[in-house]
Design a protein around this motif. Structure first.
Motif: not given
Length: 178
Positions: A98, A84, A102-105
């Motif tokens: 990190s 990522p 996760r996934d922009g949330r």
């Protein structure tokens, strides 16, 4: 066998039901047909395709699912996946981000002050310096990150990253990208 092959095989509803029945303990074509609610002919065709691909071992009417191939394919796919993109140039900050983004949330708000501070400095970047935001807009911007917008607003104000007056907020701290 790779993950894409397995997904392709399981993309067919009949084959998926056959694999599910085998995973739940069915061991013959007849048992699979009964457990999956499928005609024998459909089970036999699906079992033949699954056996040709190497996901099922077929010995007459006996069927055995090679369950270990699922784990091996998942591990291979994880190893082949690109790393990522870092969320920060600083390795310590990236490690914290990190763990919580996760996934922009934001998956959770860190309880530890130092980690929460790193996350808040990351979140405050959605607010432009010099722009005034009504509370409703602040809620929308923070709601993209996490459902507890009240806690995020409070933390940002308490840390001096946002200032609030008469229901209007503006950015007053945190790092600024130039």
């Amino acid at each position: 066998m790779d993950a894409a092959t397995i997904v392709g095989l399981l993309g067919d509803p009949t084959r998926l039901r056959v694999v599910a029945a085998l995973a739940l303990g069915a061991g013959t074509i007849e048992e699979v047909a009964a457990a999956a609610g499928l005609p024998l002919k459909d089970v036999a065709l699906a079992a033949r395709r699954l056996a040709r691909a190497g996901l099922v071992h077929r010995d007459g009417h006996a069927l055995t699912l090679h369950t270990e191939r699922f784990g091996a394919a998942a591990r291979a796919a994880a190893q082949a996946a690109p790393a990522p993109e870092p969320l920060s140039d600083d390795p310590a900050e990236d490690a914290v981000l990190s763990a919580f983004v996760r996934d922009g949330r934001l998956v959770s708000i860190p309880a530890q002050y130092s980690k929460r501070r790193v996350v808040l400095e990351h979140l405050v970047r959605v607010f432009e310096p010099g722009v005034r935001y009504p509370e409703r807009e602040v809620n929308v911007l923070l709601g993209v990150w996490h459902p507890d917008v009240a806690a995020l607003r409070r933390y940002l104000v308490d840390e001096g990253m946002l200032t609030r007056e008469a229901g209007v907020y503006w950015r007053s701290g945190g790092p600024v990208d130039v």
